[in-house]
Design an enzyme around this catalytic site. Structure first.
Site, PDB file in Angstrom:
ATOM      1  N   GLY A  10      52.908 -68.012  38.809  1.00  0.00           N
ATOM      2  CA  GLY A  10      53.716 -67.692  37.941  1.00  0.00           C
ATOM      3  C   GLY A  10      53.538 -68.077  36.815  1.00  0.00           C
ATOM      4  O   GLY A  10      53.187 -68.749  36.538  1.00  0.00           O
ATOM      5  N   GLY A  12      54.727 -66.968  34.412  1.00  0.00           N
ATOM      6  CA  GLY A  12      56.564 -66.926  33.063  1.00  0.00           C
ATOM      7  C   GLY A  12      56.182 -67.064  31.961  1.00  0.00           C
ATOM      8  O   GLY A  12      55.203 -67.295  31.463  1.00  0.00           O
ATOM      9  N   ARG A  83      67.501 -69.994  35.502  1.00  0.00           N
ATOM     10  CA  ARG A  83      68.749 -69.767  36.120  1.00  0.00           C
ATOM     11  C   ARG A  83      69.205 -68.669  34.451  1.00  0.00           C
ATOM     12  O   ARG A  83      68.746 -68.962  33.285  1.00  0.00           O
ATOM     13  CB  ARG A  83      69.552 -71.205  35.536  1.00  0.00           C
ATOM     14  CG  ARG A  83      69.808 -71.641  36.705  1.00  0.00           C
ATOM     15  CD  ARG A  83      71.088 -72.895  36.364  1.00  0.00           C
ATOM     16  NE  ARG A  83      69.873 -74.142  35.629  1.00  0.00           N
ATOM     17  CZ  ARG A  83      70.670 -75.009  35.124  1.00  0.00           C
ATOM     18  NH1 ARG A  83      72.274 -75.049  35.469  1.00  0.00           N
ATOM     19  NH2 ARG A  83      70.142 -76.027  34.014  1.00  0.00           N
ATOM     20  N   ARG A  89      71.661 -73.742  39.364  1.00  0.00           N
ATOM     21  CA  ARG A  89      70.855 -73.438  40.290  1.00  0.00           C
ATOM     22  C   ARG A  89      70.827 -73.411  41.853  1.00  0.00           C
ATOM     23  O   ARG A  89      69.823 -72.857  42.090  1.00  0.00           O
ATOM     24  CB  ARG A  89      70.346 -75.026  40.352  1.00  0.00           C
ATOM     25  CG  ARG A  89      69.443 -75.436  38.621  1.00  0.00           C
ATOM     26  CD  ARG A  89      68.555 -76.849  38.683  1.00  0.00           C
ATOM     27  NE  ARG A  89      68.390 -77.925  37.372  1.00  0.00           N
ATOM     28  CZ  ARG A  89      69.363 -78.456  36.305  1.00  0.00           C
ATOM     29  NH1 ARG A  89      70.315 -78.409  37.168  1.00  0.00           N
ATOM     30  NH2 ARG A  89      68.882 -78.853  35.564  1.00  0.00           N
ATOM     31  N   ASN A  96      65.053 -67.208  45.639  1.00  0.00           N
ATOM     32  CA  ASN A  96      63.668 -68.398  45.496  1.00  0.00           C
ATOM     33  C   ASN A  96      62.793 -68.807  46.594  1.00  0.00           C
ATOM     34  O   ASN A  96      62.207 -69.740  47.027  1.00  0.00           O
ATOM     35  CB  ASN A  96      64.041 -69.748  44.532  1.00  0.00           C
ATOM     36  CG  ASN A  96      63.904 -69.213  43.238  1.00  0.00           C
ATOM     37  OD1 ASN A  96      63.646 -67.668  43.077  1.00  0.00           O
ATOM     38  ND2 ASN A  96      64.232 -70.100  41.473  1.00  0.00           N
ATOM     39  N   THR A 120      60.113 -74.568  40.642  1.00  0.00           N
ATOM     40  CA  THR A 120      60.767 -73.588  41.083  1.00  0.00           C
ATOM     41  C   THR A 120      62.418 -74.771  41.144  1.00  0.00           C
ATOM     42  O   THR A 120      62.257 -75.338  42.253  1.00  0.00           O
ATOM     43  CB  THR A 120      60.142 -73.084  42.122  1.00  0.00           C
ATOM     44  OG1 THR A 120      59.126 -72.203  41.365  1.00  0.00           O
ATOM     45  CG2 THR A 120      61.388 -71.629  42.127  1.00  0.00           C
ATOM     46  N   ASN A 121      63.289 -74.360  40.886  1.00  0.00           N
ATOM     47  CA  ASN A 121      64.649 -74.032  41.373  1.00  0.00           C
ATOM     48  C   ASN A 121      65.061 -73.616  42.181  1.00  0.00           C
ATOM     49  O   ASN A 121      64.854 -72.834  42.311  1.00  0.00           O
ATOM     50  CB  ASN A 121      65.742 -74.283  39.860  1.00  0.00           C
ATOM     51  CG  ASN A 121      65.498 -75.887  38.832  1.00  0.00           C
ATOM     52  OD1 ASN A 121      65.148 -76.197  39.527  1.00  0.00           O
ATOM     53  ND2 ASN A 121      65.879 -75.389  37.594  1.00  0.00           N
ATOM     54  N   HIS A 176      67.033 -83.330  41.574  1.00  0.00           N
ATOM     55  CA  HIS A 176      67.324 -82.339  39.907  1.00  0.00           C
ATOM     56  C   HIS A 176      68.476 -81.504  39.842  1.00  0.00           C
ATOM     57  O   HIS A 176      68.512 -80.932  40.339  1.00  0.00           O
ATOM     58  CB  HIS A 176      65.738 -81.818  39.777  1.00  0.00           C
ATOM     59  CG  HIS A 176      66.026 -81.220  38.597  1.00  0.00           C
ATOM     60  ND1 HIS A 176      65.937 -81.607  37.411  1.00  0.00           N
ATOM     61  CD2 HIS A 176      66.153 -79.980  38.259  1.00  0.00           C
ATOM     62  CE1 HIS A 176      65.851 -80.825  35.948  1.00  0.00           C
ATOM     63  NE2 HIS A 176      65.464 -79.595  36.251  1.00  0.00           N
TER      64      HIS A 176
END
Ligand code: TXD
EC number: 1.1.1.37
Length: 319
Positions: A10, A12, A83, A89, A96, A120-121, A176
């Protein structure tokens, strides 16, 4: 001694920040992977050109090929969709989960000896799915959430007491999400429990309750302000702290989404607990005494994680 290798899946906002921090700290050479062509290569080139200015020697490459992560010592996973405002989430779950399948298989086939940190969520479900799809031992796959959540809690406490963040040590348990459990009794300022500070008149129960609530919705607060994405500086810093604990065998006690089987009455679930991270990965889950309120709150959090896993299994019957 050969340099360590850090693979970031990832590229990002968090992935790019992780690469920058890992390079600045010279944790090792860095491979930035993404499915989007050009982005990891472009970021790697840009970050490499920080080297002469900042004075680091890390080699940074960008790739779309899992073969390039071969032999990685640490892998940090941020692949997926972040998000957007109004999105929980859990809305991210379906999208995901598919990403975790591809990433888990990529890790299994190319770097099965790595220590894997999932960001990652929705975190507690994604780290579980990543472990399942990768087949790695549970002590080598861990989720980052608690370090960030307790950093948020500590920041707000430091502001409230007007003291350095370095003197605040805060404690967050559970998933989380909105059910996370900031534990006030185990949060201290220079060793003094926050509960004592309230008795000493340094703050009030109402103000601390508001801080607990702000911590719980700390991610959403930033999403609401940014509008086009979610937090990334502090999440990246938190992931790097966990990677350093492993690479340097620091035996740090960090709150992480770890596989818990037995402790806290949890059987075979990823949940946020304090763990020791060293060269053996997650070397130990630390079980502390909780009062009845914290126990009940933790149970709510565990139940929320369980619900997510049921949803995952519904989406992907191979799980
Ligand atoms: O505490 C925590 N755990 C978190 C979690 C705190 C903040 C944000 N958290 C979550 O991290 C967030 O909800 C996201 O699920 C991840 C990554 O956040 P980031 O802000 O970095 O998201 P970006 O900028 O959208 O980057 C995601 C990148 C993007 O470049 C995509 O092209 C890429 O992931 N992507 C993939 N890479 C590899 N493989 C696949 N399949 C893939 N799909 C998308």
């Amino acid at each position: 001694m050969a340099r360590k290798k850090i693979a970031l899946i990832g590229a990002g906002n968090i992935g790019g920040t992780l690469a920058h921090l890992a390079a600045q700290k010279e944790l090792g050479d860095i491979v930035l992977f993404d499915v989007v062509e050009g982005v990891p290569q472009g970021k790697a080139l840009d970050l490499s050109q920080c080297g002469p200015v900042e004075g680091f020697d890390a080699k940074i490459i960008g790739t779309n090929d899992y073969k390039d992560i071969a032999g990685a010592d640490v892998i940090i996973v941020t692949a997926g969709v972040a998000r957007k405002p109004g999105m929980s989430r859990d809305d991210l779950l379906g999208i995901n989960l598919k990403v975790m399948k591809a990433v888990g298989e990529g890790i299994r086939d190319n770097a099965p000896d790595a220590f894997v940190i999932c960001i990652t969520n929705p975190l507690d479900a994604m780290v579980w799915a990543l472990r399942e799809f990768s087949g790695l031992p549970a002590n080598k796959v861990v989720g980052m959430a608690g370090v960030l959540d307790s950093a948020r809690f500590s920041t707000f406490l430091a502001w409230e007491f007007g003291v350095s963040v370095r003197d605040v040590n805060s404690f967050v348990l559970g998933g989380h999400g909105d059910t996370m459990v900031p534990v006030v009794e185990y949060s201290t300022v220079a060793g003094i429990p926050v509960t004592d500070l309230i008795k000493m008149g340094a703050s009030t129960q109402e103000k601390i309750d508001a801080i607990v609530q702000r911590t719980r919705s700390g991610g959403g607060e930033i999403v609401g302000l940014l509008k086009t994405g979610s937090a990334f500086y502090a999440p990246a810093a938190s992931g790097i702290a966990m990677a350093e604990a492993y690479l340097n065998d620091q035996k740090r006690i960090l709150p992480c989404a770890a596989y818990v089987d037995g402790a806290y009455g949890v059987d075979g679930l990823y949940v946020g607990v304090p763990v020791v991270i060293g060269a053996g990965g997650v070397e130990k889950v630390i079980e502390i005494n909780l009062d009845e309120t914290a126990k009940a709150n933790l149970q709510v959090s565990v139940d929320a994680v369980k619900e997510l896993l049921v949803a995952c299994k519904g989406i992907d019957p191979s799980l």
